[in-house]
Design a protein around this motif. Structure first.
Motif, mmCIF file in Angstrom:
data_model
loop_
_atom_site.group_PDB
_atom_site.id
_atom_site.type_symbol
_atom_site.label_atom_id
_atom_site.label_comp_id
_atom_site.label_asym_id
_atom_site.label_seq_id
_atom_site.Cartn_x
_atom_site.Cartn_y
_atom_site.Cartn_z
ATOM 1 N N ALA A 70 0.836 -1.209 0.000
ATOM 2 C CA ALA A 70 0.000 0.000 0.000
ATOM 3 C C ALA A 70 0.869 1.257 0.000
ATOM 4 O O ALA A 70 0.570 2.227 -0.708
ATOM 5 N N LYS A 71 1.957 1.222 0.788
ATOM 6 C CA LYS A 71 2.852 2.374 0.848
ATOM 7 C C LYS A 71 3.542 2.608 -0.496
ATOM 8 O O LYS A 71 3.617 3.740 -0.992
ATOM 9 N N VAL A 72 4.032 1.541 -1.122
ATOM 10 C CA VAL A 72 4.717 1.664 -2.409
ATOM 11 C C VAL A 72 3.744 2.104 -3.492
ATOM 12 O O VAL A 72 4.098 2.904 -4.363
ATOM 13 N N THR A 73 2.509 1.623 -3.436
ATOM 14 C CA THR A 73 1.502 2.035 -4.414
ATOM 15 C C THR A 73 1.226 3.530 -4.303
ATOM 16 O O THR A 73 1.102 4.222 -5.326
ATOM 17 N N ALA A 74 1.152 4.035 -3.095
ATOM 18 C CA ALA A 74 0.946 5.474 -2.901
ATOM 19 C C ALA A 74 2.131 6.262 -3.452
ATOM 20 O O ALA A 74 1.949 7.314 -4.088
ATOM 21 N N GLU A 75 3.355 5.773 -3.228
ATOM 22 C CA GLU A 75 4.544 6.455 -3.749
ATOM 23 C C GLU A 75 4.553 6.443 -5.272
ATOM 24 O O GLU A 75 4.910 7.443 -5.903
ATOM 25 N N VAL A 76 4.148 5.318 -5.876
ATOM 26 C CA VAL A 76 4.107 5.227 -7.338
ATOM 27 C C VAL A 76 3.092 6.212 -7.898
ATOM 28 O O VAL A 76 3.348 6.871 -8.911
ATOM 29 N N GLU A 77 1.952 6.321 -7.251
ATOM 30 C CA GLU A 77 0.939 7.280 -7.710
ATOM 31 C C GLU A 77 1.461 8.717 -7.622
ATOM 32 O O GLU A 77 1.196 9.535 -8.500
#
Length: 127
Positions: A70-77
């Protein structure tokens, strides 16, 4: 050590078992082991405890991975949004109308004469 759980009314007149009797019903294994804990039951209990420990460990590990995803997905966004913004600014700055306005700051104007094409004969080039 077994207790009598007869629900007959005695001297007290209480028709339901006490909380101690309920705990004895749930956790008393004397009727299974005859007062001694056999080695087979200990082995099974140890194996079951090990399986439960492994299950808890892997479920905790999976929860950690879910939070990390979830954290990495937010960073990618966030990076994708930055990329889109920078790309839009680049596309805007590469337009001729935008460049013409930017060049006016330096006292330059756009050329009104169209470019000419130079043609070189192949015969001259071969000699």
């Amino acid at each position: 050590m077994a207790k009598n759980l007869n629900n007959s009314t005695g001297a007290k007149g209480n028709s339901r078992p006490s909380s101690g009797d309920i705990w004895d019903l749930m956790f008393n294994i004397d009727h299974l082991t005859n007062g001694q804990l056999p080695k087979r039951l200990l082995a099974k209990l140890a194996f079951l405890t090990g399986l439960i420990t492994i299950y808890i460990y892997y479920s905790t590990l999976a929860d950690g991975n879910i939070h990390q995803i979830a954290k990495v997905t937010a960073e990618v966004e966030e990076v994708r949004a930055d990329y889109t913004t920078q790309k839009a600014e680049y596309m805007k700055s590469s337009k001729q109308s935008f460049l013409a306005e930017e060049v006016k700051k330096y006292g330059m104007n756009t050329s009104l004469i169209p470019p000419t094409k130079l043609v070189i004969n192949k015969e001259i080039k071969e000699q």
